[in-house]
Structures are given as C-alpha cells and as structure tokens.
Design a protein around this motif. Structure first.
Motif, PDB file in Angstrom:
ATOM      1  N   PRO A 224     -49.121  25.084  17.818  1.00 37.44           N
ATOM      2  CA  PRO A 224     -49.200  24.183  18.975  1.00 37.44           C
ATOM      3  C   PRO A 224     -49.341  24.980  20.272  1.00 37.44           C
ATOM      4  N   HIS A 225     -49.998  24.394  21.252  1.00 41.32           N
ATOM      5  CA  HIS A 225     -50.203  25.046  22.546  1.00 41.32           C
ATOM      6  C   HIS A 225     -49.727  24.113  23.661  1.00 41.32           C
ATOM      7  N   PRO A 226     -49.318  24.688  24.778  1.00 44.44           N
ATOM      8  CA  PRO A 226     -48.957  23.839  25.919  1.00 44.44           C
ATOM      9  C   PRO A 226     -50.169  23.018  26.350  1.00 44.44           C
ATOM     10  N   MET A 227     -49.930  21.775  26.701  1.00 41.66           N
ATOM     11  CA  MET A 227     -51.021  20.902  27.120  1.00 41.66           C
ATOM     12  C   MET A 227     -51.524  21.350  28.489  1.00 41.66           C
ATOM     13  N   GLN A 228     -52.836  21.505  28.632  1.00 46.39           N
ATOM     14  CA  GLN A 228     -53.413  21.921  29.904  1.00 46.39           C
ATOM     15  C   GLN A 228     -53.464  20.740  30.873  1.00 46.39           C
ATOM     16  N   GLU A 229     -53.359  21.090  32.136  1.00 46.19           N
ATOM     17  CA  GLU A 229     -53.309  20.049  33.158  1.00 46.19           C
ATOM     18  C   GLU A 229     -54.569  19.188  33.148  1.00 46.19           C
ATOM     19  N   ALA A 230     -55.732  19.818  32.904  1.00 45.12           N
ATOM     20  CA  ALA A 230     -56.989  19.066  32.901  1.00 45.12           C
ATOM     21  C   ALA A 230     -56.996  18.007  31.799  1.00 45.12           C
ATOM     22  N   ASP A 231     -56.445  18.376  30.623  1.00 45.79           N
ATOM     23  CA  ASP A 231     -56.371  17.411  29.528  1.00 45.79           C
ATOM     24  C   ASP A 231     -55.443  16.261  29.883  1.00 45.79           C
TER      25      ASP A 231
ATOM     26  N   VAL B 103     -54.562  15.114  32.747  1.00 51.87           N
ATOM     27  CA  VAL B 103     -55.127  14.241  33.779  1.00 51.87           C
ATOM     28  C   VAL B 103     -56.189  13.329  33.181  1.00 51.87           C
ATOM     29  N   ALA B 104     -56.971  13.849  32.241  1.00 48.56           N
ATOM     30  CA  ALA B 104     -58.095  13.092  31.678  1.00 48.56           C
ATOM     31  C   ALA B 104     -57.638  11.823  30.968  1.00 48.56           C
ATOM     32  N   PHE B 105     -56.556  11.917  30.200  1.00 51.37           N
ATOM     33  CA  PHE B 105     -56.137  10.724  29.460  1.00 51.37           C
ATOM     34  C   PHE B 105     -54.802  10.148  29.940  1.00 51.37           C
ATOM     35  N   ALA B 106     -54.297  10.638  31.068  1.00 45.21           N
ATOM     36  CA  ALA B 106     -53.012  10.164  31.586  1.00 45.21           C
ATOM     37  C   ALA B 106     -52.966   8.651  31.811  1.00 45.21           C
ATOM     38  N   PRO B 107     -54.002   8.036  32.392  1.00 47.34           N
ATOM     39  CA  PRO B 107     -53.906   6.593  32.654  1.00 47.34           C
ATOM     40  C   PRO B 107     -53.652   5.758  31.390  1.00 47.34           C
ATOM     41  N   VAL B 108     -54.411   6.034  30.320  1.00 48.76           N
ATOM     42  CA  VAL B 108     -54.242   5.223  29.119  1.00 48.76           C
ATOM     43  C   VAL B 108     -52.930   5.555  28.411  1.00 48.76           C
TER      44      VAL B 108
END
Length: 683
Positions: A147-154, A156-161
């Motif tokens: 497992p890897h730390p979730m990147q900020e760009a990822d 942000v991309a799916f944060a709303p849903v």
C-alpha cells in the motif's frame, strides 16, 4: 491512527519485497491466477467482504472511468488491512464469515489498474507503477501487495463523490481507477438477487451504474429456526421460507399460493453466495461447503461431507413430518419441493458430486425413518390399503401424497418396499375391505392363482371378499344366501383384469366347484365354462365375415365404461359366441386368445386409436407372431368416444395390410387400413 496503520503495514511489506524481489514477482503470478480463477466474480467478492464487515448497505457507483464500491460496515482494523494486502492471510474464520482464504479481493485486478481505499481514518492506494518505483528489481509487480500513501491529486479528483458517500452513512469506500475492462458492468446486469438470501448482514444493494437498481432484503424470524425472507428488486420480488439448523439451511421458494418447486437451474448450493452446483432437489441449500477458488463448484472434502450429512438429516425429518401430517396443502407442497429432479436409481450413472453424495447420505441415514413405510401396490385402492396397513402397524404413503412426482422412487431409494400380497392378505382375517377393495383383492388373487403364483391353501374361505345383495361376505356366508354374486361386483372384478374363468377356478379351489357354480351361475357360469375350455352352454351362430352378429335371441350388446380396450374386446367377442380370455399381461405377441364360434383357434392383438386413420404400431414380437399364425391372427382396432366403443376386426394383418418398418426399436407401422367399425353404446 490510519496513517500509523498504513505506515506499519507498508514498511513491513516493502522490506520483504526489497529483500526478495523474486518473491514479489511470484506473488504477481499468483495474483493473476486468482483474478482468472475468480473471473466474473468480482462483484460478489466485494459483496461478501461487506457482509463480513457487518454492513447493512452495499453501494456501487460508476462515474466515467472510476468505479466506487462502498458499504456501512466496520472500518478496516490493523489485522484486516494487513490480510487485505497479503495473499491467503485472512483474519476470518471459516463458518463465521463468507471469505476465509484472504485471496478473494485480488480478483479485482482484472478490471482496474489502480485501487484507492478510504476506510475510517485510513487513506491508501494500490498501484503497480508506484510499487515498481520502490522495488526496481522485481520483474513482475502485483497490484494488491504494497500500500502507498494516497496522493493529494488523487484525493482531490474523487473527493466530492467519496465525501457524498460518507455523508450517506457509508464507512468504507473502494475507488477503482483507470478501469481496463467492462466485464464488471456485465456482472451488475446479471447479478442474481438470491445472492443475498443467506448473507448475515447486508440488507440492501444499490447499483448506481448503467444498470440502476435497488435490491432489498427483509428477514422475519418465525421461531423454531425458521425465517420468512423477501427479496425485492427492479424485476419484482421473491419470497422464501428458510429452515435453519446449526449453520445449515434449506430455502423453499414461495408464491401467493405457498411453497413452489424450483427448477434445476435455480436450485443450487450456496456457500453463503450461490455456486453453479445443483442440489438435485427443488430447493436451495446453504452451509459450510468447500468450493474451488472461483466459488462456483463444490469440493466434497470432510467439511462438505459433514454438511451433507446435516442436510440429509434435515430432509429426512421434514419427510417424516409430511408423511405424518394430515391432508394439508402445505405438506404436499413442501414434499414436492424436496423431491429429487431425477430417479435416485440413475444417480450411479451421473457425475459424482454434491447431488449424488446427498442421495447417498439420505440412503445411509434413512433406516430409522422409513423402516415401517410401505408403498401401495397398484392393484389395490389407497383407502383399503391404508386400512389394512393400520392393522399391521405399517405406515402407508398418505393418499393425498401419492400423486407427488418422485416420492415413490425416493422412498424406494431410501429402503421402503412395496407391500407384498402376503402383506395385504394378513389383515383379511380380521378386517373386511370395502366393496371396491374386495373387487381389488379378488381380481388380484384370481390372477395369481390362475397363473400358479399363489396356492389355494393360502386363501381362506372366511375372508370377507364376496359381494351378495350389496354386502361383502365370506364364501360360507355367500353360500348360505343361495344367490349368485352381484352382477356389479363381478363386473368390477373383470374391469380389474381378472377373467370370470379365473374367478371360477379360484372359488372352486377354495370352496369347491358347487360353490363356484352357485356364485357364478347363469351368464357368468356359462362364460366361465367356455373360457375354461368346456363346451359352451349355447350354440352360437355367426355368419361368415359377420363376427359381431348376435347369436339368435340375444339383445343388442352394450358395454361398460372405463374398461381397458382388451376387456372391451373380450366382453364383445364372448357375447358373440367366441370363447376367449385376456392374456395381455403375458407378452405373448397378442392380447386375447381362445377360439371362434366354429372352434378354430384365434389370437387377437388389440390396438386403441383416438381418431380414424391414426397409425398404430406392431412390435417386432407381434409382427413375428402374426406372420406365424396367419389367418388365426386378428387385429381389433378400438376407438372409444363418450357414448360408444367402436371395434373393427381385421384378419391376417401381415398379409392383408400395408406395414412400414421403422426403427424406433424395430416396430411395424400401419397408416392405411379400413376402419368400418361396429358400434356398441356405453352404459
């Protein structure tokens, strides 16, 4: 908390991979094998993980190239998260959860290149690209391992849903990014709603994809380990009656009228989720069943064998309850659903699997359940048979259950036996049958005695079997009346396949010829003498080619309803001066034999038709006998309507008719014959 969990698990797995890149490559191969083995099962694997987490809701939502799978179960613990990353390292125990191998989640690698996980405080990403950057020595890289730390760009991309799903009360969300196959969509469309039937927790499944649907489950406890379950979806609702006992269950489908039998395709084994293995019965079955990695095929190991023994015990108990219950629609429907889809005797020729093992287990455990059950022979009616068996202490199949298809073959498989003649004769010393029952018994005894299968000393004169003046009497009582047997009673015996000559011989053997002459006097005595080979009491005059003309002074003939065609022909020929008897049960190549009014031997094969011109069939045996007998061989073509019986008699069919040989097993077919019948009104 989530960050610390991620770091601890990540570091441990990363250290292992960096020390042995070859092992990581091997794990990539294992992951691919799992994905292929679980093909078309990703959806249900995610569903089972949600159920194991105690989730009541399970939601799948599709947004462009991203698939989100969420549930409201427990967030991942440290142990849960590590087992998710590792292969075959599940924290679940078999029997207490659906998944227990720790490998099912790896099936998702077949449709996504990147997987993100949000569960409680945990935020992490699985990515081959990111793993390759930290383990450059590996030839192949598994997706679900490090497992890897979730990147900020990822994020942000799916944060709303994701935030919206979390706001709905969902607590764990998988985000499958960069989808590489559309097979998951097909899984949604083909989802079997009965997958929810045996789940412990999930009550609602929501599909927010190209296939919009909400499937809900309502479970109602009925007590005694029984449940009523309703599964409602876009295609309607199904209702189920489920019986549970110590981690195994049998589910009966229901409609508005009650329990209904499932088709073989629907009646499958469930190991929580449905397999492709048929139960062999008209019900669904669930328990601690071992399956192959795809969960579609049952493996019969020790655990499965133990579950099968449990199912057999449940089924036998239900069978006993139904046999003991009064005439109720519920017992009939329950029993019908439990019947095997094919004769158990054919099981030895089928592929060995769950259904054959279940039939074996039923047979092994059935001794104490069916040892007193007896099957009614076809020659006696169910009412009198039940009365006789109560005297002997045996258990007959209840009359209202006899029509259930498959019940008798199943009981035979379990060890029940058909009642023998001696079994039925035993109660006659103390129990008198009804008028119908007396006719049944007399006809059967006459046939057995006439063919040498039953000795006269075994037949008692004190048995009440003989109807005089509407009462069923013993032979001694009947003689005291100095009256012949009731006409209707004799007709009933004849309709059951016993000729009067056989009755005459039976009475003579048991009580003397004088009694037989008395009880079968008049027309019956004359017929019995003729059929026994004696000179007829009356001379019959039949013109050439006019076989059906009545003898001088005889009235026009009417025949009884509901007789079989052979009995009609015997009655008609006898009334016209022929001396014949029914031998249809002896497979001689003809059904009736005797002599015509001139004393010449005749052999008559009887064929029934529903319409004029309908083809009839001669078997190879019948054709061969007809060829040998020549003009002594006759065909009686019989058609019965609501008001009359029509009989046409044709001589020497092999030479006079056009027969066509066809391979059905070799038979001889005739489609062209003259049907100019004589008509006999039915009474």
């Amino acid at each position: 908390m989530g960050t610390q969990m991620l770091e601890e698990v990540r570091q441990r797995l990363l250290d292992e991979a960096q020390r042995s890149p070859a092992l990581l490559s091997d794990l990539a191969g294992l992951e691919q094998y799992i994905a292929e083995s679980y093909d078309s099962r990703s959806f249900v694997e995610l569903l089972q993980n949600a159920d194991d987490a105690g989730a009541a809701r399970f939601v799948i939502e599709r947004t462009r190239d991203t698939l989100l799978v969420a549930n409201d179960g427990r967030p991942f613990s440290h142990a849960d998260f590590e087992s998710l990353c590792r292969s075959a390292a599940s924290t679940k125990s078999r029997g207490n959860s659906i998944g227990y191998r720790g490998i099912g989640f790896k099936s998702v690698v077949g449709f996504a290149q990147t997987v993100h996980l949000v569960s409680g405080d945990l935020r992490t990403t699985f990515s081959r690209e990111r793993t390759r950057s930290v383990v450059p020595g590996a030839v192949r890289i598994p997706l679900i391992r490090i497992p890897h730390p979730m990147q900020e760009a990822d994020e942000v991309a799916f944060a709303p849903v994701v935030d919206r799903l979390l706001s709905e009360g969902l607590r764990t969300v998988f985000v499958f990014d960069d989808l590489i196959a559309r097979g998951i969509e097909q899984e949604f469309a083909e989802f079997d709603s009965t997958s929810l039937l045996f789940l412990r927790s999930v009550r609602q499944v929501e599909l927010r994809t190209g296939t919009e649907a909400v499937i809900s489950v309502r479970r109602t406890a009925l007590g005694g380990g029984k449940q009523s379950i309703r599964i409602a979806g876009p295609d309607g609702a199904t209702n189920w009656h489920v019986v549970n006992d110590d981690e195994i269950a049998i589910a009966f489908a229901r409609d508005t009228s009650g329990i209904v039998r499932l088709s073989e395709r629907e009646a499958v084994v469930h190991a929580f989720l449905p397999t492709l293995e048929p139960t062999g019965l008209g019900v669904k079955i669930h328990g601690d069943i071992s399956t192959d990695p795809s969960r579609t095929r049952v493996i019969v190991d020790d655990r499965t064998a133990n579950a099968i023994r449990g199912f057999a015990k449940m089924i036998l108990m239900m069978l006993a309850e139904c046999l003991d219950q009064p005439d109720t629609d519920g017992s009939l429907r329950t029993l019908s659903a439990l019947m095997p889809v094919s004769d158990p005797r054919a099981a030895m020729f089928q592929r060995q699997g769950f259904r054959t093992k279940l039939l074996d287990a039923l047979k092994q455990q059935a001794r104490h359940h069916v040892q007193d059950v007896v099957i009614r022979p076809p020659w006696i009616n169910p009412v009198d048979f039940g009365k006789f068996m109560r005297v002997t202490g045996c258990i007959p199949i209840p009359r209202h259950l006899e029509g259930i298809e498959g019940l008798v073959p199943l009981l035979r498989h379990l060890g029940a036996r058909e009642a023998s003649t001696e079994h039925v004769m035993r109660p006659l010393a103390t129990t008198a049958p009804s008028l119908n029952g007396a006719a049944d018994v007399v006809a059967h005894l006459a046939r057995l005695h006439g063919t040498g299968q039953l000795d006269a000393p075994k037949i008692r004169s004190e048995w009440r079997l003989w109807a005089v003046d509407g009462k069923v009497l013993s032979l001694a009582e009947a003689r005291e009346r100095k009256r012949s047997l009731d006409q209707d009673f004799v007709d009933m015996v004849v309709e059951r396949g016993a000729i009067i000559a056989a009755m005459f011989r039976l009475i003579s053997a048991v009580s003397g010829q004088q009694a037989a002459d008395l009880l079968l006097s008049g027309q019956h005595s004359a017929e019995s003498h003729r059929a026994a080979g004696r000179a007829p009491l009356e001379a019959a005059r039949v013109g050439s080619g006019e076989w059906c003309m009545p003898a001088s002074g005889q009235p026009a003939l009417s025949v009884k309803r509901w007789r079989k065609a052979e009995q009609h022909v015997v009655s008609i020929l006898t009334a016209r001066g022929w001396s014949v008897k029914d031998v249809s049960g002896q497979n001689l190549g003809y059904d009736v034999e005797g002599s015509d009014p001139k004393g010449e031997d005749v052999f008559v094969e009887v064929k029934s038709i529903d319409r004029v011109g309908e083809p009839f069939v001669l078997t190879s045996n019948e054709e061969a006998v007809a060829r040998v007998k020549g003009t002594s061989y006759w065909l009686a073509i019989v058609r019965q309507s609501d008001v009359a019986v029509e009989v046409a008699l044709l001589c020497d069919p092999v030479h006079e008719l056009q027969l066509t040989r066809q391979c059905r097993q070799w038979v001889w077919v005739c489609s062209s014959y003259q049907f100019a019948p004589d008509v006999f009104p039915l009474t």
